[in-house]
Design a protein around this motif. Sequence first.
Motif, PDB file in Angstrom:
ATOM      1  N   ILE A 544       0.847  -1.258   0.049  1.00 25.17           N
ATOM      2  CA  ILE A 544       0.243  -0.006  -0.116  1.00 25.17           C
ATOM      3  C   ILE A 544       0.915   1.254   0.068  1.00 25.17           C
ATOM      4  O   ILE A 544       0.617   2.513  -0.680  1.00 25.17           O
ATOM      5  CB  ILE A 544      -0.841  -0.102   1.219  1.00 25.17           C
ATOM      6  N   LEU A 545       1.953   1.207   0.761  1.00 25.32           N
ATOM      7  CA  LEU A 545       2.959   2.217   0.759  1.00 25.32           C
ATOM      8  C   LEU A 545       3.525   2.628  -0.414  1.00 25.32           C
ATOM      9  O   LEU A 545       3.485   3.818  -0.944  1.00 25.32           O
ATOM     10  CB  LEU A 545       3.972   2.243   1.831  1.00 25.32           C
ATOM     11  N   PHE A 546       4.177   1.659  -1.134  1.00 29.95           N
ATOM     12  CA  PHE A 546       4.642   1.806  -2.383  1.00 29.95           C
ATOM     13  C   PHE A 546       3.677   2.440  -3.610  1.00 29.95           C
ATOM     14  O   PHE A 546       4.203   2.978  -4.431  1.00 29.95           O
ATOM     15  CB  PHE A 546       5.385   0.482  -2.992  1.00 29.95           C
ATOM     16  N   LYS A 547       2.520   2.172  -3.226  1.00 33.43           N
ATOM     17  CA  LYS A 547       1.632   2.542  -4.517  1.00 33.43           C
ATOM     18  C   LYS A 547       0.884   3.722  -4.201  1.00 33.43           C
ATOM     19  O   LYS A 547       0.789   4.658  -5.203  1.00 33.43           O
ATOM     20  CB  LYS A 547       0.608   1.358  -4.512  1.00 33.43           C
ATOM     21  N   TYR A 548       0.672   4.199  -3.031  1.00 29.04           N
ATOM     22  CA  TYR A 548      -0.139   5.260  -2.781  1.00 29.04           C
ATOM     23  C   TYR A 548       0.292   6.276  -1.556  1.00 29.04           C
ATOM     24  O   TYR A 548       0.198   7.433  -1.477  1.00 29.04           O
ATOM     25  CB  TYR A 548      -1.743   4.930  -1.916  1.00 29.04           C
ATOM     26  N   SER A 549       1.414   5.860  -0.934  1.00 32.18           N
ATOM     27  CA  SER A 549       2.245   6.718  -0.089  1.00 32.18           C
ATOM     28  C   SER A 549       1.156   7.554   1.279  1.00 32.18           C
ATOM     29  O   SER A 549       1.076   8.730   0.985  1.00 32.18           O
ATOM     30  CB  SER A 549       2.962   7.937  -0.742  1.00 32.18           C
ATOM     31  N   ILE A 550       0.604   6.303   1.772  1.00 31.52           N
ATOM     32  CA  ILE A 550      -0.285   7.142   2.851  1.00 31.52           C
ATOM     33  C   ILE A 550       0.177   6.929   4.020  1.00 31.52           C
ATOM     34  O   ILE A 550       0.456   6.013   4.471  1.00 31.52           O
ATOM     35  CB  ILE A 550      -1.617   6.072   2.760  1.00 31.52           C
ATOM     36  N   ASP A 551       0.177   8.142   4.830  1.00 26.74           N
ATOM     37  CA  ASP A 551       0.949   8.297   6.049  1.00 26.74           C
ATOM     38  C   ASP A 551       0.445   7.551   7.226  1.00 26.74           C
ATOM     39  O   ASP A 551       1.028   6.620   8.177  1.00 26.74           O
ATOM     40  CB  ASP A 551       1.401   9.678   6.457  1.00 26.74           C
ATOM     41  N   SER A 552      -0.952   7.442   7.272  1.00 26.49           N
ATOM     42  CA  SER A 552      -1.502   6.835   8.236  1.00 26.49           C
ATOM     43  C   SER A 552      -1.238   4.993   8.311  1.00 26.49           C
ATOM     44  O   SER A 552      -1.379   4.626   9.365  1.00 26.49           O
ATOM     45  CB  SER A 552      -3.023   7.071   8.206  1.00 26.49           C
ATOM     46  N   VAL A 553      -0.962   4.477   6.940  1.00 26.39           N
ATOM     47  CA  VAL A 553      -0.497   3.196   7.172  1.00 26.39           C
ATOM     48  C   VAL A 553       0.680   2.790   7.775  1.00 26.39           C
ATOM     49  O   VAL A 553       0.779   1.776   8.430  1.00 26.39           O
ATOM     50  CB  VAL A 553      -0.703   2.850   5.567  1.00 26.39           C
ATOM     51  N   SER A 554       1.647   3.933   7.443  1.00 24.30           N
ATOM     52  CA  SER A 554       3.133   3.636   7.882  1.00 24.30           C
ATOM     53  C   SER A 554       2.895   3.602   9.604  1.00 24.30           C
ATOM     54  O   SER A 554       3.960   2.957  10.165  1.00 24.30           O
ATOM     55  CB  SER A 554       3.798   4.655   7.456  1.00 24.30           C
ATOM     56  N   THR A 555       2.009   4.226  10.291  1.00 21.82           N
ATOM     57  CA  THR A 555       2.102   4.127  11.685  1.00 21.82           C
ATOM     58  C   THR A 555       1.974   2.822  12.174  1.00 21.82           C
ATOM     59  O   THR A 555       2.160   2.459  13.282  1.00 21.82           O
ATOM     60  CB  THR A 555       1.000   5.209  12.122  1.00 21.82           C
ATOM     61  N   PHE A 575      12.074  -6.220   6.668  1.00 20.90           N
ATOM     62  CA  PHE A 575      11.560  -4.789   7.141  1.00 20.90           C
ATOM     63  C   PHE A 575      12.366  -3.671   6.695  1.00 20.90           C
ATOM     64  O   PHE A 575      11.851  -2.543   6.122  1.00 20.90           O
ATOM     65  CB  PHE A 575      11.390  -5.030   8.572  1.00 20.90           C
ATOM     66  N   VAL A 576      13.652  -3.756   7.279  1.00 21.83           N
ATOM     67  CA  VAL A 576      14.824  -2.910   6.825  1.00 21.83           C
ATOM     68  C   VAL A 576      14.811  -2.547   5.452  1.00 21.83           C
ATOM     69  O   VAL A 576      14.924  -1.639   4.937  1.00 21.83           O
ATOM     70  CB  VAL A 576      15.894  -2.825   7.291  1.00 21.83           C
ATOM     71  N   SER A 577      15.131  -3.565   4.591  1.00 22.61           N
ATOM     72  CA  SER A 577      15.035  -3.687   3.258  1.00 22.61           C
ATOM     73  C   SER A 577      14.150  -3.027   2.536  1.00 22.61           C
ATOM     74  O   SER A 577      14.044  -2.202   1.423  1.00 22.61           O
ATOM     75  CB  SER A 577      15.294  -4.922   2.643  1.00 22.61           C
ATOM     76  N   LYS A 578      12.676  -3.345   2.966  1.00 23.24           N
ATOM     77  CA  LYS A 578      11.487  -2.706   2.415  1.00 23.24           C
ATOM     78  C   LYS A 578      11.584  -1.029   2.609  1.00 23.24           C
ATOM     79  O   LYS A 578      11.193  -0.466   1.700  1.00 23.24           O
ATOM     80  CB  LYS A 578      10.211  -3.270   3.015  1.00 23.24           C
ATOM     81  N   ILE A 579      12.056  -0.803   3.718  1.00 24.11           N
ATOM     82  CA  ILE A 579      11.963   0.751   3.868  1.00 24.11           C
ATOM     83  C   ILE A 579      13.075   1.498   3.272  1.00 24.11           C
ATOM     84  O   ILE A 579      12.838   2.510   2.585  1.00 24.11           O
ATOM     85  CB  ILE A 579      12.324   1.248   5.535  1.00 24.11           C
ATOM     86  N   THR A 580      14.272   0.736   2.868  1.00 24.09           N
ATOM     87  CA  THR A 580      15.365   1.384   1.995  1.00 24.09           C
ATOM     88  C   THR A 580      14.821   1.422   0.758  1.00 24.09           C
ATOM     89  O   THR A 580      15.135   2.449  -0.121  1.00 24.09           O
ATOM     90  CB  THR A 580      16.403   0.244   2.248  1.00 24.09           C
ATOM     91  N   THR A 581      14.111   0.392   0.200  1.00 26.01           N
ATOM     92  CA  THR A 581      13.723   0.322  -1.027  1.00 26.01           C
ATOM     93  C   THR A 581      12.744   1.439  -1.340  1.00 26.01           C
ATOM     94  O   THR A 581      12.818   2.260  -2.415  1.00 26.01           O
ATOM     95  CB  THR A 581      13.050  -0.772  -1.252  1.00 26.01           C
ATOM     96  N   TYR A 582      11.967   1.955  -0.269  1.00 23.60           N
ATOM     97  CA  TYR A 582      10.841   3.008  -0.620  1.00 23.60           C
ATOM     98  C   TYR A 582      11.675   4.153  -0.607  1.00 23.60           C
ATOM     99  O   TYR A 582      11.498   5.231  -1.510  1.00 23.60           O
ATOM    100  CB  TYR A 582      10.035   2.910   0.451  1.00 23.60           C
ATOM    101  N   PHE A 583      12.642   4.377   0.018  1.00 27.62           N
ATOM    102  CA  PHE A 583      13.292   5.811   0.176  1.00 27.62           C
ATOM    103  C   PHE A 583      14.235   6.272  -0.957  1.00 27.62           C
ATOM    104  O   PHE A 583      14.513   6.854  -1.799  1.00 27.62           O
ATOM    105  CB  PHE A 583      14.424   5.875   1.275  1.00 27.62           C
ATOM    106  N   LYS A 584      14.834   4.765  -1.889  1.00 25.74           N
ATOM    107  CA  LYS A 584      15.330   4.967  -2.933  1.00 25.74           C
ATOM    108  C   LYS A 584      14.606   5.425  -4.168  1.00 25.74           C
ATOM    109  O   LYS A 584      15.018   6.181  -4.862  1.00 25.74           O
ATOM    110  CB  LYS A 584      16.369   3.751  -3.222  1.00 25.74           C
TER     111      LYS A 584
END
Length: 992
Positions: A544-555, A575-584
């Motif tokens: 969901i985050l990768f597709k829509y970047s909805i902040d309430s989901v990340s909490t 977990f860490v790898s997914k967050i790193t991918t999102y930032f890149k």
Amino acid sequence: MISATDTTYASLSHLFLDTLSPVNETRKQAEESLHTVSTYPDFIPSIIHLLSQPTLNATTAQSAAIYFFNYIKKHWRPKSDAQAEFNMETKLFITDALFSILFAANDAAVKTVANTLKFVALNFEPETHVRMLDTLDTALQNNTPEHLARALHATSKVAKALFSNFDKAVPLEKKLHLMRIVVDIGNALPDAQWLDHLCSVAKSLVSYTACISTHEATQTHDILPREIFTLLEKLTTLPEPAHQQTLGADERENTAYWTLKDHLTRINTRLAYALRHKHIKNAKLKQTCKDYVAWTAKVFIATHTRPNTYIAQKVLAAACKFFDYTVCIKDIFDAVLLPNIQFVLHFLVLDVFCMKDADVEMWNEEPDDFVRAEEDRIDVHLVRSRATSLLFFLGKKRRVVLPYVLDAFEHAAGAFAAQPSLARAVQKEAASRAIGILAPFFIKNLDKDKLRQVLMARVFPDLHCPFPVLQRRALWVFGQYCDFALSTDDYAALTLKTLQLFTGTELPVQVESCALLETLFELPEVHSIIRPALPHIVETLFAILFKYSIDSVSTLLESIIINFEDCIADFATVFVSKITTYFKENEHRFIAENAPDFAGTRRAQETGTSLLASLQTLVEHVALSPQLLYAFAPDMRAVIEPVWRHEIAEMLPDAFALFTAYTFKLRCVPAPLASLYACIPAFSPDTWEWHAGDIYACIDNFASFGKEAFWHDADAVQHAVTAALKHANPGGTGGASAHFDEEDAVDAHELLCTLILHSEGRVAACVPSFVDAALCLLGAAGSSKLLRVTALNTVFCCTHCGPGVALGAVCASGMYGVFRDSLANYDTVCVRVSDKKVYALMLICVLQRLGECAVYSEVLRLVLGNAVGIFKGYRKAVMELNDARLAESDASSAESGGAESVSDDASEAEEGSGEDNDELSEFESEGDFASLCEETMHVKPIDEIDIMGRLNAVLGEVVVVGREGYGLLVGLVGEECLKELCEVVAGNVGVI
């Protein structure tokens, strides 16, 4: 005398026409000529004379009015010395002239002239406001309704400016007089054909009614005379023109009639607000206002209970706020609202809550926009937000309405159960929303069994219905009742269904499931259901985050880490790898100039901020192995470096916090992160201004844990010193500078201490600068204990590089007296037990170092004297806070055989001294004061004291062993003080 000349007047008319010429050369030449003419002494009277001609060409009149407006703005209160300011005579002349222009100028110029008068009213000197009101009064007398209507363009603007300014230079009676003028104009104008001008009247009164909130105004009944209520009643009962009733909703919304209704409702709201908050002190005025508010509430209800009645959304929003205040006025609620509570609930609440066609269309076509609109409470005219507030106050202040709301929900639920359809689903969704808003009051006032029956029999089935809109609302309702205890079986069923909906395809339902799961995660009884699903939950969240970047989901990620830290380590790498991918993948979206729109940037930054916080929680709360934690260094760099490099303000605090937490947990700065220091010298002044404390914490960790990379980089060390001194020095010995910030100063001095204690002499040359900054802070500290302690700490740490250098800098600074006085009162600064222990250790460090420079006998004497007070205070605090431990220690001492011999005592003291010196050595090299505070405290009384043995053991290098050294100390502090010192030191020997 200011007067016009024929030459200037004649030239102006042609010049203003030429400024609108399509020929560039003609237009440019006219603008230059106008600039020249504007410097002539007769320019102002000439342009006023020009604008006063009713036969003036409309284009010329509009151009001249705009030029004159800008000319006045430039010279009324100039922003630069290059522009001359009008004198008072000229300002008064212009003010009088502008009113006269209103009645003579071409229609094209009237609006601009009115705006010019508003500017004058807002920027006039307070003492001349009275003169302006008199001028306005004179200009509006003895004119026909047509002239008055034209003048209202200015009157409403001037009235708003002056009514909004409650400076005492504008007497209340003058404002009252101006209000009477406005009311007289309103009563003089015919009805329907002058709606635009009646709107101006009402708009003026909106500003005027604000004065009923002032203490001065509410003492007199005349502040709101009967004439104003007569006019308001007249305007309230005006019918909508027939031709406007045939318009479409969007066009009808912005007609003069509904604009007038909006102004009237805002006036009614201000009166209701004043009644609710008891601003009106005059009894007669209070009753008049109360009668009018009750009357207008009855009229509104009677008007809109008719079938197929239209109401503009802005008026509906204003009406919700009006009734919000009337709910709190008991007389009006009992007499007007309670008999019509069904109307209030259905028309002002439930009908407003119902999803509209535009909502359904957005859900289907742009579900992410629908979610964000709901989260941001984006709504036309904030109607739903106002209705929510009204319903909440009904439940809070008038709980008699709770059965009515429950009946409305039961009716909607029964209708939907009898015949499920989208229309009835929308109605039940609105009623469910009402139930959720009133959750705190239902939980408190409704029988538990009945409430559980409503939730499980009427709300829970909606999770299984085929309408996503009802599924989403049911999830939300259960989230509102998180304080209500369901049975274990109920929670289990709710958790299973929520997990199922979370993995579905309807984004709004998935997002609402996240919110409910975050609540359910805190319930231990459902953890056994959730644990097996955690990997799939995390995978879905990132999708969901990768597709829509909805902040309430990340909490929800952070909630998973906190509540399931015992098993999150199993898939921490993913977990860490997914967050790193999102930032890149989203780095380009973090930067405003690269994003296609501002909203996209904001969404990406909000999500990135939440993910940084999740990583910090992972680092701090999850027991990861040092090897695994170290392996995350490249990932940490990947998420921190772009935020630091681009200085993304919204994300910087979390990026700083993540770096600090990660390096502190590892107790080192891994090689991939060491190069991040290069970003710090490039930070802009704005970043330093807003995040100085966070930056200092990062530099502190570089210096403490990144020794190999940091201390071998001379430029980095020099920058760290310079950066710390930037905020460490408050601006001189006379006091703090204008931009001095206490928190930044404390953080800067903590960094200075770290640099000293970890530098191994590399910053010894900077000690005089450090001492100077500390003494400047001491001079600016005033009564602040924190600043005094901080400054003295820095001086103490500087003695690590040589007490002679540090104390020599103190004497050379001219601040020795301030330093001496602060040192003499040092024990009164320590207020916490941990403070007393830390500073007692510091004092011992200073004592040991002062052996190299015994010439500073006064400082040595003060330090010895303070040691007595510090140790006594610390020992007392420990005994008060830890009586049980002290009793246990006393019992242990009694079992060990009582008093020990003097010789054994002395030898044990020497052994203890060696251990203490080791601890102090670690303290000196690492600077980890906090860890010393957290160690186990042992306090044991000593029956017999070997003064010389204890003194030699604890003070170490301060004096030479023997009578000569003892005699030196007796001469400095006196024999009684020395004995007391030895006694308290002996009593705390286990501590230090």
